[in-house]
Design a protein around this motif. Structure first.
Motif, short mmCIF file in Angstrom:
data_model
loop_
_atom_site.label_atom_id
_atom_site.label_comp_id
_atom_site.label_asym_id
_atom_site.label_seq_id
_atom_site.Cartn_x
_atom_site.Cartn_y
_atom_site.Cartn_z
N GLY A 73 -7.94 0.80 10.18
CA GLY A 73 -8.21 -0.58 9.78
C GLY A 73 -7.58 -0.89 8.43
O GLY A 73 -7.02 -1.97 8.21
N ALA A 74 -7.63 0.08 7.54
CA ALA A 74 -7.08 -0.12 6.20
C ALA A 74 -5.57 -0.36 6.24
O ALA A 74 -5.01 -0.98 5.34
CB ALA A 74 -7.40 1.07 5.32
N PHE A 75 -4.92 0.14 7.27
CA PHE A 75 -3.46 -0.03 7.34
C PHE A 75 -3.06 -1.05 8.40
O PHE A 75 -1.90 -1.14 8.77
CB PHE A 75 -2.79 1.32 7.62
CG PHE A 75 -3.05 2.32 6.54
CD1 PHE A 75 -2.42 2.20 5.31
CD2 PHE A 75 -3.96 3.34 6.72
CE1 PHE A 75 -2.69 3.09 4.29
CE2 PHE A 75 -4.24 4.24 5.71
CZ PHE A 75 -3.60 4.12 4.49
N GLY A 112 -9.84 4.34 8.83
CA GLY A 112 -8.55 4.48 8.15
C GLY A 112 -7.51 3.56 8.76
O GLY A 112 -6.76 2.89 8.05
N GLY A 150 -7.79 -6.20 7.29
CA GLY A 150 -6.65 -5.98 6.40
C GLY A 150 -6.93 -6.54 5.02
O GLY A 150 -8.00 -6.34 4.47
N PRO A 178 -9.78 -5.96 12.60
CA PRO A 178 -9.41 -5.32 11.35
C PRO A 178 -9.03 -6.43 10.39
O PRO A 178 -8.23 -7.30 10.74
CB PRO A 178 -8.20 -4.48 11.73
CG PRO A 178 -7.67 -5.11 12.98
CD PRO A 178 -8.79 -5.82 13.64
N MET A 238 0.84 -1.20 0.00
CA MET A 238 0.00 0.00 0.00
C MET A 238 0.88 1.25 0.00
O MET A 238 1.87 1.30 0.70
CB MET A 238 -0.88 -0.02 1.24
CG MET A 238 -2.20 0.70 0.99
SD MET A 238 -3.41 0.23 2.21
CE MET A 238 -3.72 -1.47 1.79
#
Lengths: 722, 124
Positions: free
Chosen positions: A52-54, A50, A137, A135, A1
């Motif tokens: 969670g996305a990382f 946000g 991922g 999360p 990412m």
């Protein structure tokens, strides 16, 4: 990412945390507007999303708890009382820490972390205590490959019966796209069953009459095939047969259901039995029939939207924030440099023209004046890009005060004013440390203990007032507490013990107060872990003077102390007086000059070997010979021509002796860092119109280095003492 | 022709993630910062599919779906809900309003594209 997206996330986190902080502070202050509560909720929610996305699990888990508790408040199921507000404020502070750890690395204070989690959990109702928010991922809920089911390596044939209910069409689902998705998996045969289609007269245009029988030959797992129909679950009759035994199907289905967060697997009807889907299904997520589109809307001609939203829309535009553009700081700084060059270029041009031996240059000079004004406009415009409101800084300070209060067992509140005052970004950044120190100091040494305060008719809660304002081209930051004020006898005693002043020195109150800024001074009897971290107020003073600013303290016993910091608006350009000293051209900052005057012999009084005093309107000020202080060779026959009267931070006046004044102009400050190190008396350099480099003087440090002024000081103290 | 996605989300991070994922996958990407802006942009953008968050200022995701579905002419455009919410009653509410599908944050690229294909038939 991509890293830059992660950078965006951290930037956004800062903003969201500020919004959270601001909202909570407003609520603390008695604002119960539901929109404030909603804004806090959304901010924390976005941080969680946000993070969670990382894969920032710790941050996600904590934000989730915060959000869960706050949702209770939002839904009016829980009262936002004082202890809860305090807990949320501290949790907000902790979110800052977690974000910082995620961004910069380092360790989370686990004890603190667990303590807050425990405290928050007490507010989470039993049934919602499902904190197994994970999360996901890259193994997200839709990632069918991640579902642990027997994979079919060989080709399988599926028989699919699919009959949409009419509601499926009102949700924007389109059978043909589902078929396309299936087609990509392998070989698909589609057979349309239109046997239910009534005659034209009996047809209801919104009813669903068609169904399909599909045959798919694919190597994909059953779950993948089923996933295609995920969105239409409950909106169609569906059966998928073939491939895999019943147990595997059930397992796959359960896994799928669990992964999609739908109804619990046990309650779900098996997809293999279409009748069950339609008739027995308990109200599963997407099941209720959607309202059919109202036909009345349709004839509303052009398909334009209803009027109501439009009206609302114009309101929104009014209350929305100004549109902004995010720009790399580096680009802005390049622009600032270019503007600096432009100003220098103007000076050079002006000088060249003045040197020309041309009779009439008036027109050129008029145009040049226009050029100068434009350059100044551009400069101000560019500077305003770098300018930022002090609000975020002040919000950080509110946290500092909270932390300091709980560490010292005192109760204080921070009141801020002028939060929208704009200051150069660098100034704001470099102001954070000194301000932190002053505030910790105010809580630790200024504000009295609650029991002591009650005895003095003061409010039990100490108040620290942090104010920012613009004051004649400078920025003024003030920290005012309503504590005990400076303990002058104690300060003086310490200063004597530490050898900072002679034992018999007689000092004014202001001078005693300013001893706090003396290097090596610290009033704490023991080094408290709060304000006394091995640095004293002298570090604060150095930081402020390093920014080209000044700091003052004034204090009133029993009523409190006020620290005043005066800073230049920008660090890049300043107004300076161009003077000559021993044949060298130098610049003295205008802000430090009180008055200038031509000298004559009558005004000069000798005082001992090397001290001279200038008499001005009946009072005497020590003269500091700039050339001497800088160690420059001075021609004996030339008497000092001009005196610049300057005032130091302690309010003491001195006269700087220079040879002549040439001009007063804007100069671009060029740092000497890394060029020639630190030179006593010199703050920076600049480039003048003739292309020559001139030093920018620092009057404060010239005076400190001047023997004459020092001698005068001692002399006066001694004489006063007797 | 590229499939045009209108993404409505108040989080800059999520918008950036979506932009990166979708543009790389060959979609055309347009975004709005809240529900109100999304609905206002809708006619001009004329997207092939809408992705919307639920918790947003000015107009939330439910409001977006209701307003977009309220105009009959638009009812065919798929609307995917992208949110951290996973409560069944939330999903039911979104579906009642006319949502096409539900994607839970955090999303992964493959499943997002997969979902978009299923609702738009995009050949991305």
């Amino acid at each position: 990412m991509s890293g830059s997206i992660q950078d965006t996330f951290f930037e956004e986190c800062e903003e969201l945390l500020e919004a959270t902080d601001e909202g909570l502070s407003a609520i603390e202050g008695g604002d119960h507007d539901p929109e404030v509560v909603n804004a806090v909720f959304r901010a924390v929610h976005s941080i969680k999303g946000g993070a969670g996305a990382f894969g920032l699990d710790e941050l996600v888990a904590f934000a989730h708890r915060f959000e869960t508790v706050f949702d209770e408040v939002r839904a009016n199921r829980m009262e936002l009382d004082e202890p809860l507000i305090q807990l949320l404020l501290r949790s907000c502070d902790h979110l800052y820490n977690l974000v910082a750890v995620a961004r910069d690395g380092g360790e989370t204070d686990q004890a603190h972390h667990n303590m807050l989690i425990e405290a928050l959990d007490k507010y989470i109702p039993e049934e919602e205590e499902d904190l197994t928010f994970e999360p996901m991922g890259l193994g997200g809920p839709m990632d069918v490959s991640a579902i642990d089911i027997p994979q079919a390596p060989t080709e399988e044939t599926y028989q699919i019966h699919f009959r949409p209910l009419k509601d499926m069409y009102s949700t924007g689902n389109e059978p043909i796209f589902l078929f396309q998705a299936l087609q990509e998996m392998g070989e698909l045969t589609i057979v349309l069953d239109d046997s239910e289609l009534p005659g034209f007269d009996g047809m209801d245009p919104e009813e669903s009459y068609l169904s399909w029988n599909l045959t798919l030959v694919t190597t994909e797992a059953r779950a993948t095939v089923e996933a295609v129909f995920e969105f239409v679950e409950g909106l169609c009759e569906l059966s998928i047969e073939g491939a895999g035994d019943a147990d595997a199907d059930a397992a796959a289905l359960a896994a799928l259901e669990a992964a999609f967060g739908g109804a619990p697997a046990a309650e779900s009807p098996p997809i293999v039995e279409p009748a069950a889907m339609v008739e027995e299904t308990p109200p599963a997520p997407f099941e209720q029939p959607a309202p059919a589109p109202t036909p009345e809307v349709k004839p509303d001609a052009s398909g334009s939207k209803p009027a109501a939203p439009k009206a609302e829309n114009s309101k929104t535009e009014q209350r929305g924030p100004n549109p902004t553009l995010r720009v790399d700081l580096e680009r802005v700084d390049r622009l600032i440099n270019a503007v600096g060059e432009l100003i220098i270029n103007h000076s050079m041009l002006a000088q060249q023209i003045a040197n020309l031996d041309v009779a009439d240059v008036r027109d050129v000079e008029t145009e040049l004046e226009g050029f100068k004004n434009l350059a100044r406009d551009i400069q101000e415009g560019v500077m305003s890009i770098r300018a930022q409101p002090v609000k975020p800084l002040f919000q950080r300070m509110a946290r500092i005060v909270r932390e300091a209060s709980s560490a010292t067992g005192k109760s204080c509140k921070l009141v801020t004013e002028g939060e929208n005052t704009e200051v150069d970004k660098t100034v704001i950044e470099r102001l954070a440390d000194p301000l932190t120190h002053i505030l910790r100091n105010a809580v630790d040494h200024g504000i009295e203990k609650p029991e002591d305060r009650e005895g003095t008719n003061k409010d039990k809660v100490g108040e620290i007032r942090l104010t920012a304002s613009h004051r004649s081209g400078s920025v003024c930051i003030e920290v005012k507490d309503d504590g005990a004020g400076v303990n002058r006898p104690r300060v003086k005693q310490i200063a004597i013990e530490k050898g900072l002043i002679p034992e018999n020195a007689e000092l004014t109150d202001a001078e005693i107060d300013n001893l706090l800024f003396a290097p090596g001074f610290s009033t704490a009897k023991e080094v408290s872990n709060l304000s006394g971290r091995g640095v004293g107020m002298d570090v604060v003073k150095n930081a402020v003077t390093g920014l080209g600013g000044r700091i003052n303290i004034s204090s009133s016993p029993g009523k409190g102390s006020t620290f005043t910091i005066i800073l230049p608006l920008t660090l890049a350009v300043m107004d300076g007086m161009v003077v000559s000293v021993a044949d060298q051209t130098m610049v003295v900052p205008i802000t430090s000059i009180v008055e200038t005057m031509r000298g004559n012999d009558d005004m000069i009084n000798n005082l001992g070997a090397d001290g001279t005093l200038l008499s001005i309107r009946g009072s005497f000020v020590p003269i500091c010979d700039v050339a001497g202080a800088l160690g420059l060779e001075k021609k004996d026959d030339q008497p000092p021509g001009v005196y610049l009267l300057v005032e130091t931070e302690t309010g003491q006046r001195s006269a700087l002796a220079v040879d002549d004044i040439h001009d007063q102009r804007q100069v671009v400050i060029k740092s000497l860092d890394g060029v020639c190190g630190e030179i006593a008396g010199v703050a920076a350099a600049t480039i003048l119109g003739d292309g020559k480099i001139a030093m920018i003087l620092d009057p404060e440090s010239i005076l400190a280095a001047s023997p004459a002024v020092g001698a005068f000081d001692t002399e006066r103290r001694m004489s006063n003492a007797s | 022709m590229k499939t045009k996605v209108l993404a409505i989300d108040d989080s800059r991070t999520i918008r950036n993630l979506l932009a990166a994922t979708l543009e790389e996958a060959g979609f055309e990407y347009v975004s709005a910062v809240d529900g109100r802006e999304g609905v206002d942009m809708y006619d001009d953008v004329a997207p092939d599919v809408v992705i919307t968050d639920i918790n947003m200022p000015n107009l939330d995701g439910f409001g977006v779906i209701e307003e977009l579905r309220g105009t009959d002419i638009n009812s065919k455009v798929p609307i995917l809900v992208l949110t951290t919410e996973s409560a069944p009653e939330m999903k039911a509410r979104a579906r009642n309003a006319g949502a096409t599908g539900w994607i839970t944050k955090p999303f992964d690229d493959a499943s997002l594209i997969f979902a978009l294909k299923r609702v738009t038939g995009a050949a991305a």
